[in-house]
Design an enzyme around this catalytic site. Structure first.
Site, PDB file in Angstrom:
ATOM      1  N   ASP C 122      30.554  17.302  33.944  1.00  0.00           N
ATOM      2  CA  ASP C 122      29.289  17.729  34.773  1.00  0.00           C
ATOM      3  C   ASP C 122      29.805  17.971  36.295  1.00  0.00           C
ATOM      4  O   ASP C 122      28.762  18.592  36.935  1.00  0.00           O
ATOM      5  CB  ASP C 122      28.475  16.426  34.747  1.00  0.00           C
ATOM      6  CG  ASP C 122      27.375  16.263  33.546  1.00  0.00           C
ATOM      7  OD1 ASP C 122      27.134  17.340  32.948  1.00  0.00           O
ATOM      8  OD2 ASP C 122      26.719  15.308  33.312  1.00  0.00           O
ATOM      9  N   TYR C 231      19.299  20.752  34.547  1.00  0.00           N
ATOM     10  CA  TYR C 231      19.498  19.287  34.858  1.00  0.00           C
ATOM     11  C   TYR C 231      18.524  19.167  36.064  1.00  0.00           C
ATOM     12  O   TYR C 231      18.773  20.227  37.305  1.00  0.00           O
ATOM     13  CB  TYR C 231      20.859  18.877  35.017  1.00  0.00           C
ATOM     14  CG  TYR C 231      21.017  17.467  35.237  1.00  0.00           C
ATOM     15  CD1 TYR C 231      20.952  16.481  34.171  1.00  0.00           C
ATOM     16  CD2 TYR C 231      21.084  16.998  36.641  1.00  0.00           C
ATOM     17  CE1 TYR C 231      21.073  15.225  34.573  1.00  0.00           C
ATOM     18  CE2 TYR C 231      21.425  15.627  37.104  1.00  0.00           C
ATOM     19  CZ  TYR C 231      21.281  14.856  35.785  1.00  0.00           C
ATOM     20  OH  TYR C 231      21.278  13.286  36.061  1.00  0.00           O
TER      21      TYR C 231
END
Lengths: 234, 234, 234, 234
Positions: C122, C231
């Site tokens: 990430d 996200y």
């Protein structure tokens, strides 16, 4: 209410288990025994109750057979281990069971904790022993009581003195520690966790690390515990 | 506002993730489901919002297909994993996803957590399983939903009961845990982290450490969960 | 006083280093750059001053050659690493140097951190690289500047993008992290420590642990950073 | 009361041992020396007293033979190690003994801490040495004094400078650190623990990790300690 000061002491020991981080959730319990009367009486934590909300009146008083003498709550599910240890080891006045992180890891690994240094030797004379696993019959018959029985068997088979070795690892389970009082027992449970941490790192750094020589461990143990103790203010 | 008490419970579970240190940053989320109506409704954390500032009104309500029923924020990017698990496991009422340190390390190592002790056996019946990695096709098609699919596939292929095994490690990713409520799920996520810590140390101390015998794990699991449970006050 | 808001931001980043436990003692520093003027200006922590007592006015302003433009205290002894990185990586706006425990352990081991999971993916696209050691000549000539030079050399030789890989391990030393601002840099320094912890445990559990497939790391990185990011709230 | 300001400083150093978590229970002690008079005087913690309740008046003043000059409590049981080190190393003004977790683990493993990085090199010039074990004769004759003797013997045999190497690991026991004052000694004890943590992880990640080249460690050490020091505000 019976045994008010022992209740306070046992309650404090139970809270110390939580405060020192020795047992997450409700994995842990402390008890104390009063051996002054005709019938010795055990004070123990009730089962599955949060440490934060415990009061002295919540504690359960039983005899050495585990029969409840006073208390409305169910006693700790580990009661029968405590009573068996009190019967087998008349020198001890308090017992603490935790699932503290490093001591439990050694118990799960099935390895005794070797005496690699003086921190250990100041409190435990020699290795911290690990029990045999319980057999299927022992589990079926009386799991909790037989947890005490495998502890006692290990001490008998190795000729260990529960005063000099105030704790044990139950294989695949977790440690028990004891002492002359519940306060003493929680201190030993805490030291046991610390020496388990030290030994864990030491054996990873040096799988062949030697136990300290008997003449050093003897010296350290007697310095704190022998008749000529030189440690602390006396 | 729909489902006010479930929102409170899910909010609390999300805060517990942070309070117990189970997910740094915003790597974590909790949801709950209300199955009482004709159409089951899921309450879940919004995406990338700091736990500290969350309010019940920020939570998002969706149906089991992930369609938003109430809420102005985007739901957690892991929503489709949650809804797939709720569809596949009708017994569960809450789900928690974390990146907790030791459980995630096992997930990254691609190893199931063996049942090395009773701390584990009290909560998880047998190993904590690890999924297969997702294939390139699964990632391309629907990464989040297929994360749920590989979990379900592992449970089906091994014949696991999600009530007896309330969590899983997603390979190369992190753990998911669940329970009969969001509060229960966060408790299982926390225990999972603790047993991951214990097992990590145990396998370093003894790479050949044995799983505890089935007769012990059975005993422990039934002691807390079976019809004749003897743990706690009931 | 020049650059008041940048001073505040850099001061905050320096305090975050301490608050998040990323550098014991005064082993750490954060800087930021203002590239809006004709001459870019760097704001950096003074050397060897305790984080707790720092004020915005204590910070030192320099040009990209390290010449002091404003400030009465000596700048961080690592200044020349920061200015070299700002010159080489025009995309970055803040730099943080720590001696955080696990990232430094990898740097001391001379190993890059493999991408074993999605927590890593990430934030860091691929491995966290480790530099070559400095040569005796490089140390003698300009140790601090050449610390920056070995970082840049590693990025050039592997064709790495400092936006996709916002940090590095300097062999035998410790990590540097960066980002579009000082706040972003400290966030990356913190995540770098976390993924260093996860990877440490994972490789101990499984020395042959596989890096996650490119199709997964790609997916995760683009989910947070690509043009179609899903996200968070945007 | 003799040496009031030294008492304050030594008391503060003892409290810092506890505050920084360097010694659980009462495993630790700090002392300082005043070498300004005809007869040097040592101020040391009393034995086995809790740090929290210590007052300056509780501290014990002795001469370099350990004879009590002022104080009603028993001095630390480690006094004879301290006085021997003060006699052997006239450059030092304070000594701290801890059982800090990682440094003690190295001491128990019987391994010196290699200089794997600049964090180490900033404070310790070369390895942190480990002593030989004491012989049975040394233990029997004068255990505590001979603990000092094995430290001095290691420094003499390797030609080490106690200013450049401000600490040591006593095999099977724990670390001692020192400095120009008690405050300096506790700082070194704390750094020693930190570098022990870093090195522990580094050697697990890479058992063949190289010590940093002499030209780097030299540079770092002189940067902080040499006549041309460039670190901090001077």
């Amino acid at each position: 209410m019976l045994l008010e000061s022992l209740r306070e002491e046992v309650l404090h020991a139970n809270r110390e288990i939580a405060r020192r981080g020795l047992a997450p959730h409700t994995f842990g319990n402390a008890s104390g025994i009063d051996r002054s009367g005709a019938e010795p009486l055990v004070v123990i934590k009730p089962s599955g109750v949060d440490y934060a909300t415990l009061t002295p009146a919540d504690l359960v008083v039983t005899d050495l057979d585990g029969k409840i003498v006073e208390g409305s709550l169910r006693p700790s599910s580990d009661l029968d281990t405590h009573t068996l240890l009190y019967r087998a080891f008349p020198q001890i006045g308090g017992i603490v069971h935790t699932h503290s992180e490093f001591a439990t890891s050694w118990a799960q690994a099935g390895r005794p904790i070797p005496c690699l240094g003086t921190t250990h030797a100041d409190y435990f004379h020699g290795q911290v022993p690990v029990t045999e696993p319980l057999t299927a019959e022992e589990v079926a018959e009386a799991y909790v009581r037989n947890t005490g029985a495998v502890i006692v068997r290990r001490f008998r088979s190795e000729g260990l003195d529960p005063v000099a070795v105030p704790g044990v690892l139950v294989a695949g389970h977790a440690p028990f520690a004891w002492g002359k009082s519940a306060a003493d027992a929680v201190e030993h449970a805490d030291v046991l966790e610390y020496i388990a941490r030290l030994a864990f790192r030491s054996v990873l750094l040096n799988p062949a690390a030697n136990e300290i020589p008997a003449y050093v461990s003897e010296h350290h143990y007697l310095r704190k515990h022998g008749p000529k103790a030189t440690y602390g203010q006396r």
